[in-house]
Structure formats: structure tokens, C-alpha cells
Write a protein that holds these residues in place. Structure first.
Motif, short mmCIF file in Angstrom:
data_model
loop_
_atom_site.label_atom_id
_atom_site.label_comp_id
_atom_site.label_asym_id
_atom_site.label_seq_id
_atom_site.Cartn_x
_atom_site.Cartn_y
_atom_site.Cartn_z
N GLY A 79 -15.86 -0.61 57.70
CA GLY A 79 -14.85 -0.16 58.63
C GLY A 79 -15.45 0.45 59.88
O GLY A 79 -14.82 1.28 60.54
N ALA A 80 -16.67 0.04 60.22
CA ALA A 80 -17.37 0.64 61.35
C ALA A 80 -16.58 0.51 62.64
O ALA A 80 -16.58 1.41 63.48
CB ALA A 80 -18.74 -0.02 61.50
N ASN A 81 -15.90 -0.63 62.84
CA ASN A 81 -15.13 -0.86 64.06
C ASN A 81 -13.63 -0.80 63.82
O ASN A 81 -12.85 -1.35 64.57
CB ASN A 81 -15.51 -2.22 64.65
CG ASN A 81 -16.97 -2.31 65.02
OD1 ASN A 81 -17.51 -1.36 65.60
ND2 ASN A 81 -17.61 -3.41 64.69
N CYS A 82 -13.24 -0.14 62.77
CA CYS A 82 -11.84 -0.08 62.39
C CYS A 82 -11.11 1.00 63.18
O CYS A 82 -11.55 2.16 63.21
CB CYS A 82 -11.74 0.22 60.90
SG CYS A 82 -10.13 -0.13 60.19
N PRO A 83 -10.00 0.68 63.85
CA PRO A 83 -9.28 1.68 64.63
C PRO A 83 -8.54 2.67 63.74
O PRO A 83 -8.16 2.35 62.61
CB PRO A 83 -8.30 0.85 65.45
CG PRO A 83 -8.07 -0.38 64.62
CD PRO A 83 -9.39 -0.66 63.94
N THR A 84 -8.33 3.87 64.24
CA THR A 84 -7.57 4.89 63.53
C THR A 84 -6.16 4.92 64.07
O THR A 84 -5.96 5.02 65.29
CB THR A 84 -8.21 6.28 63.70
OG1 THR A 84 -9.54 6.25 63.19
CG2 THR A 84 -7.41 7.35 62.96
N GLY A 85 -5.17 4.82 63.19
CA GLY A 85 -3.78 4.82 63.61
C GLY A 85 -3.17 6.21 63.56
O GLY A 85 -3.76 7.14 62.99
N ASP A 114 -11.92 3.74 53.76
CA ASP A 114 -10.50 3.79 54.11
C ASP A 114 -10.07 2.49 54.79
O ASP A 114 -9.02 1.92 54.47
CB ASP A 114 -10.21 4.96 55.05
CG ASP A 114 -10.42 6.31 54.41
OD1 ASP A 114 -10.38 6.39 53.17
OD2 ASP A 114 -10.60 7.28 55.16
N CYS A 115 -10.87 2.05 55.73
CA CYS A 115 -10.55 0.83 56.47
C CYS A 115 -10.43 -0.37 55.54
O CYS A 115 -9.49 -1.16 55.65
CB CYS A 115 -11.63 0.56 57.52
SG CYS A 115 -11.37 -0.98 58.43
N GLY A 132 -6.77 -2.78 59.70
CA GLY A 132 -7.05 -1.45 59.19
C GLY A 132 -6.43 -0.32 59.97
O GLY A 132 -6.68 0.85 59.64
N ARG A 133 -5.64 -0.61 60.99
CA ARG A 133 -5.00 0.45 61.77
C ARG A 133 -3.74 0.93 61.05
O ARG A 133 -2.85 0.15 60.73
CB ARG A 133 -4.64 -0.05 63.16
CG ARG A 133 -4.09 1.04 64.07
CD ARG A 133 -3.77 0.48 65.46
NE ARG A 133 -3.43 1.56 66.38
CZ ARG A 133 -2.23 2.14 66.43
NH1 ARG A 133 -1.27 1.72 65.63
NH2 ARG A 133 -2.00 3.13 67.28
N ALA A 134 -3.65 2.22 60.80
CA ALA A 134 -2.53 2.79 60.06
C ALA A 134 -1.38 3.12 61.01
O ALA A 134 -1.19 4.27 61.41
CB ALA A 134 -2.97 4.04 59.30
N GLY A 135 -0.64 2.10 61.40
CA GLY A 135 0.48 2.26 62.31
C GLY A 135 1.81 2.33 61.59
O GLY A 135 1.87 2.41 60.35
N PRO A 136 2.92 2.30 62.33
CA PRO A 136 4.26 2.46 61.75
C PRO A 136 4.63 1.44 60.68
O PRO A 136 5.25 1.79 59.68
CB PRO A 136 5.19 2.34 62.96
CG PRO A 136 4.35 2.75 64.12
CD PRO A 136 2.98 2.25 63.81
N THR A 137 4.28 0.16 60.88
CA THR A 137 4.61 -0.84 59.87
C THR A 137 3.87 -0.57 58.57
O THR A 137 4.45 -0.63 57.48
CB THR A 137 4.28 -2.26 60.38
OG1 THR A 137 5.02 -2.52 61.57
CG2 THR A 137 4.66 -3.31 59.34
#
Length: 280
Positions: A79-85, A114-115, A132-137
Motif C-alpha cells: 500500500g505504499a502508493n495507496c491514498p488515504t480517504g 490496511d491498503c 484502497g481509498r476509504a471514501g463514502p462508497t
């Protein structure tokens, strides 16, 4: 999609009602780029549905996550390049509660582990794109799945010892139980929009077909399982998580879920529909 039967000579015609946005606020871009909106049928049109003589799986059914079921996106180990939502901590908490997607640390901080868990969850439930972004959906789906696994929620179905399909209109989830054990799901669904609310009650599957062909739109209704009037389970041909695209009463499922459900329940399986979809 709802199909309402009208006798026409030796066949059956099904009226396809117009689509309308019933929950436009639920259209979510933060998890990633949304697929293009599908074109809905006009109100005056009718759909001819015929049963295939030799049921075979559709050769190119679209998956809500983008590629066909045979080409699901891979889940990265790093998850090195995984965005944080903006819903990072909530999603971590729900995934820890659900289990099965890998180790997560509930601290609101993205990590490679986590990612990987979030991407695996997004891929499983057709959330696009699975980056891997933890957004609304993602948090909405995770919350609904976690709640559907609680004993209080499972009890709302009121299923006995027999194999039973449970449809929760409030959470927009479904599962199958036998002798109190969940044998399928829970998974996400999409039911009837405003004006076409999926009816509550106890029903049973009375007609099934691997493929239902609809004219004049030349669309397959994969893994069709009819349980009341012209309403049934089937795989959706649109992005499931676009809440503004409600069904016309049917219980829409992700392609692979519809396929698995088809192999899990059968003719005369009880179907219990309960709750209320917001906005209908």
C-alpha cells in the motif's frame, strides 16, 4: 429491473418502466471515477422476454467494478502508493469487525496492510476503482455488511430452519440462511426506486432461468430468479453503487453474487423481504 407480465398471444411481454433518480445525493465520486450513467428505457417501450432453450452463462457480462467477472482487478500486496480517504478509521473498524480481508490497524492511518485489506474488500463488492481509498462508497458498503452480520439484524428475517433468502430493504443487503447459519452473503443489493418499491412479504422462487433476453434493448438479465409477480433476483448490468439508478422492483446483485445465489437457492426457496428503502 422489474418485469411486469402481460399476455400476448403465445408469449409474454414485460413492461419496462422509466428510470428516475431517487437518491441523487448517494452518487459518490470520492472513491474514484464513476462509470458512465447507463441509458434507461422510455416509459412507452415494452420489453419482450424469452427463455433461452440452452442456458449458458453470458459471454461478456459487464461487472460493476469495470472488467468482466473473468478479469477482476488484482489486489496489490503493498500500500505504499495507496491514498488515504476521509473515512479511513471507520472503514478500518468495519473491516476489523467483518474479518476475512486481512489485518487492519484501527487508527485512521493508511498502511500497506490496511491498503491491501481495503482493496480486497472493494474488489469483492465491485467498488470502482479498487485503489484502497476509504471514501463514502466504501464506508457505506462496509457499514451495511457489518450490520447485516449482527445477530439482531439476522433475526429480522424471521427465517426458520429451511433454506431462506433474506432481503433487507433498509440496509440494501441480502443473505441466505439455513438452520440459523448464513450460507451465502451478506452482500449488497439495489432494490426498487421511488414509484417502484420492492414489495415486502414472504414469497418463494417460482421461475428461474440462467439468461432472460429482453427486446428491444437486447439486454440479458443474468441469473433470473422470479419470486413475486414480475420481480426477482438478477445480476445488474449497471454500476450497483449508483443509488440514483434504482431498479423497477427487482433485487439487483453483482454478477458473481447473482451467479452464486443461483447455485445456492432453487425453486420454491422461501424469500423474505423486509424493511424500507429510504426515498421510496
Amino acid at each position: 429491473m422489474v418485469v411486469g407480465a402481460l399476455a400476448l398471444g403465445g408469449g409474454v411481454a414485460y413492461a419496462l418502466a422509466p428510470s428516475a433518480a431517487d437518491q441523487a445525493a448517494a452518487m459518490e465520486a470520492p472513491d474514484g471515477t464513476q462509470p458512465a450513467s447507463p441509458v434507461e428505457a422510455p416509459a412507452s417501450a415494452s420489453v419482450q422476454v424469452t427463455q433461452s432453450a440452452s442456458p449458458v452463462a453470458p459471454s461478456a457480462q459487464p461487472s460493476p467494478s469495470g472488467p468482466s467477472p473473468s478479469a477482476q482487478p488484482s489486489v496489490a500486496a503493498s500500500g505504499a502508493n495507496c491514498p488515504t480517504g476521509e473515512n479511513q478509521r471507520e472503514v478500518e473498524g468495519y473491516l476489523a469487525q467483518i474479518g476475512g480481508y486481512g489485518a487492519v490497524t484501527v487508527d485512521g492511518q493508511q498502511s500497506p496492510a490496511d491498503c491491501a485489506a481495503i482493496r480486497k474488500f472493494q474488489t469483492r463488492f465491485g467498488i470502482s476503482p479498487p485503489k484502497g481509498r476509504a471514501g463514502p462508497t466504501t464506508v457505506s458498503v462496509a457499514r451495511r455488511i457489518a450490520l447485516s452480520l449482527t445477530s439482531a439484524e439476522l433475526a429480522k428475517c424471521g427465517a426458520g430452519p429451511a433454506l431462506t433468502a433474506c432481503v433487507d430493504l433498509t440496509l440494501q443487503t441480502m443473505w441466505v440462511v439455513r438452520n440459523g447459519d448464513v450460507v451465502f452473503g451478506p452482500t449488497v443489493i439495489r432494490t426498487g426506486m421511488k414509484g417502484y418499491a420492492t414489495p415486502t412479504g414472504t414469497y418463494s422462487v417460482f421461475r428461474r432461468n440462467v439468461k432472460e433476453w429482453s427486446n428491444p434493448y437486447e439486454v440479458w438479465l443474468p441469473y433470473w430468479q422470479n419470486f413475486v409477480r414480475g420481480i426477482g433476483f438478477h445480476a445488474t448490468t449497471t454500476y450497483l453503487h449508483r443509488a440514483s439508478i434504482g431498479s423497477h422492483g427487482c433485487v439487483n446483485l453483482l454478477y458473481n453474487d447473482a451467479k452464486t445465489l443461483y447455485g445456492t437457492i432453487g425453486m420454491r426457496t422461501p424469500v423474505k423481504v423486509f424493511g424500507h428503502r429510504s426515498g421510496t
